[in-house]
Enzyme design. Structure first.
Site, PDB file in Angstrom:
ATOM      1  N   ASP A  20     -56.602 -26.111  34.297  1.00  0.00           N
ATOM      2  CA  ASP A  20     -57.183 -24.811  34.648  1.00  0.00           C
ATOM      3  C   ASP A  20     -57.472 -24.409  35.947  1.00  0.00           C
ATOM      4  OD1 ASP A  20     -57.728 -24.002  31.732  1.00  0.00           O
ATOM      5  OD2 ASP A  20     -59.074 -25.866  32.006  1.00  0.00           O
ATOM      6  N   GLU A  58     -50.152 -28.477  31.781  1.00  0.00           N
ATOM      7  CA  GLU A  58     -49.141 -27.400  32.255  1.00  0.00           C
ATOM      8  C   GLU A  58     -48.966 -27.669  33.778  1.00  0.00           C
ATOM      9  OE1 GLU A  58     -50.700 -23.551  30.958  1.00  0.00           O
ATOM     10  OE2 GLU A  58     -49.963 -22.593  32.715  1.00  0.00           O
TER      11      GLU A  58
END
Ligand code: TRH
Length: 402
Positions: free
Chosen positions: A17, A293
């Site tokens: 994040d 990610e």
């Protein structure tokens, strides 16, 4: 007049994040000259990214004790939970031109209230997680009705691999950097010297990097690397991957600077690197195991063969996401290489023994290398995520002031 953007980042776990938000914030600042504030709730996680830039700011525990910090032109602000913004702060945020809530984190209630009072158009974006699934194209850009005020519009912004999505984070110079890192053999040598392995003749070694979640799949892969004829060096940055590596070598704990060996394999533990140095590591290795990610995207810009350890979700939905990516990525790859890649990828992500799967994949690395370059070029034709965000705002402004 400079456009003011505010990004909110609540860290769920790990580094993804904040890794995405920090990279995005810096790019928006540096390449689009935006006035940027990034609110982050976990400064310990954030501090891992600032060690290289701002070592003097870390206290003895390695954490940051300030509430506000300027780094690379981005104003970093601590997001206390519960929210401790006062009316002036809420008002200041609400007057941003763009507010991004990253990965569906909820804006503080008082900021939403302040948004209801602003007199100018504000674009409120929910930046979603990356996925290769087909529905992403349909949902990218959709608006979400918000009762806060008529001049505030909320939209979903989906990163993705195809035209019609929000694209991928890609700095203007990243492909040039990879070309430079890969052209100069001495960069590999420097990397080896840093770990104390540089004295041997390593020109013929296979260099691999490992940044994964803890998985039983790791042990078989390390065995396979140890028993192959070509010597291998596996670089492991500090973090979750080390748990399984320590277990494999029956070591209570491994720390940065440690090197452990078995057969043809040496494993070198690295400190957590800056994002730029991590990019270079991906570039210098012949094969990368990446996860989540951001490192997953970075491996694709490095254009080296890679396997993606997808973030596991309890309902197993991650395997659908993995298949959606495989479908796009393996397109155009010669059958045997695609079969070997898929087999290893599935084996790794299901925690299977990957020993034989590696012996099957290993001969395919050169084909995967050429495929990786083609894939990189294909992705690079599309506008990057930061540019897409800026263009989205331009269209929003035009629609608000036709
Ligand atoms: O850390 P991750 O697993 O992150 C996540 C989070 O778990 C998140 O909650 C989840 O939703 C998401 O995955 C899908 O992996 P990721 O995304 O690769 O983030 C790691 C970041 O750390 C990335 O920005 C690269 C960076 N990094 C460094 O800067 N230096 C390093 O040495 C290493 C190994 C990584």
């Amino acid at each position: 007049m400079t456009t003011r953007w505010t990004v909110f980042c609540a860290i769920i776990d790990n580094f993804g994040d904040i890794g995405v938000c920090w990279r995005l914030a810096r790019q928006l600042r540096q390449e689009h000259a935006l006035d940027l504030e990034l609110w982050v709730d976990d400064w310990l996680a954030l501090s891992a990214f600032l060690k290289a830039q701002l070592p003097e700011l870390h206290d003895q525990n390695g954490s940051l004790d300030q509430d506000t910090l300027l780094a690379d032109g981005v104003l970093l602000r601590r997001w206390h939970n519960p929210w401790q913004g006062d009316a002036a702060i809420d008002d200041h945020i609400a007057k941003s031109d763009v507010i991004i809530e990253a990965f569906g984190c909820e804006l503080p209630a008082s900021v939403k209230l302040a948004l209801g009072k602003v007199q100018k158009p504000v674009l409120w974006l929910n930046l979603e997680y990356l996925s290769a699934e087909q529905w992403v194209k349909e949902c990218h850009g959709l608006s979400s009705p918000q009762p806060v005020a008529k001049q505030v519009r909320k939209h979903f912004f989906f990163p993705g691999f195809e035209q019609g999505t929000g694209g991928l984070l890609r700095e203007a110079d990243i492909l040039e950097n990879h070309a430079r890192w890969q052209q100069h053999a001495e960069r590999r040598q420097q990397l080896l010297q840093m770990t104390g392995l540089g004295a041997k003749n390593q020109a013929d070694h296979l260099l691999v990097s490992l940044f994964s979640y803890d998985t039983p799949a790791l042990s078989g892969w390390l065995d396979a690397l140890a028993e192959q004829t070509q010597p291998a060096i596996c670089f492991v940055p500090e973090g979750k991957s080390l748990t399984a590596v320590s277990r494999h070598f029956a070591r209570p704990e491994l720390v940065a600077g440690d090197v452990v060996s078995a057969g043809a394999l040496s494993v070198a533990v690295l400190p957590f690197r800056s994002q730029n140095d991590y990019d270079e590591l991906l570039s210098l290795c012949d094969f990368n195991l990446v996860r989540g990610e951001d490192s997953f995207v970075r491996a694709q810009w490095a254009a080296r063969p890679f396997i993606w350890h997808i973030y596991p979700q309890e309902d197993g939905v991650h395997m659908l996401k993995l298949q959606a990516f495989e479908h796009l990525y393996l397109d155009g790859l010669e059958t045997e290489a695609a079969k070997a890649w898929r087999a290893f990828s599935n084996g790794w992500n299901q925690g299977e023994d990957c020993r034989e799967l590696w012996h099957y994949l290993r001969p395919q690395l050169s084909g995967l290398q050429s495929h990786g370059r083609k894939w990189q070029k294909k992705l690079a034709v599309m506008p990057d995520l930061a540019t897409n965000l800026v263009n989205f705002e331009t269209l929003f402004k035009l629609s608000a002031h036709p």
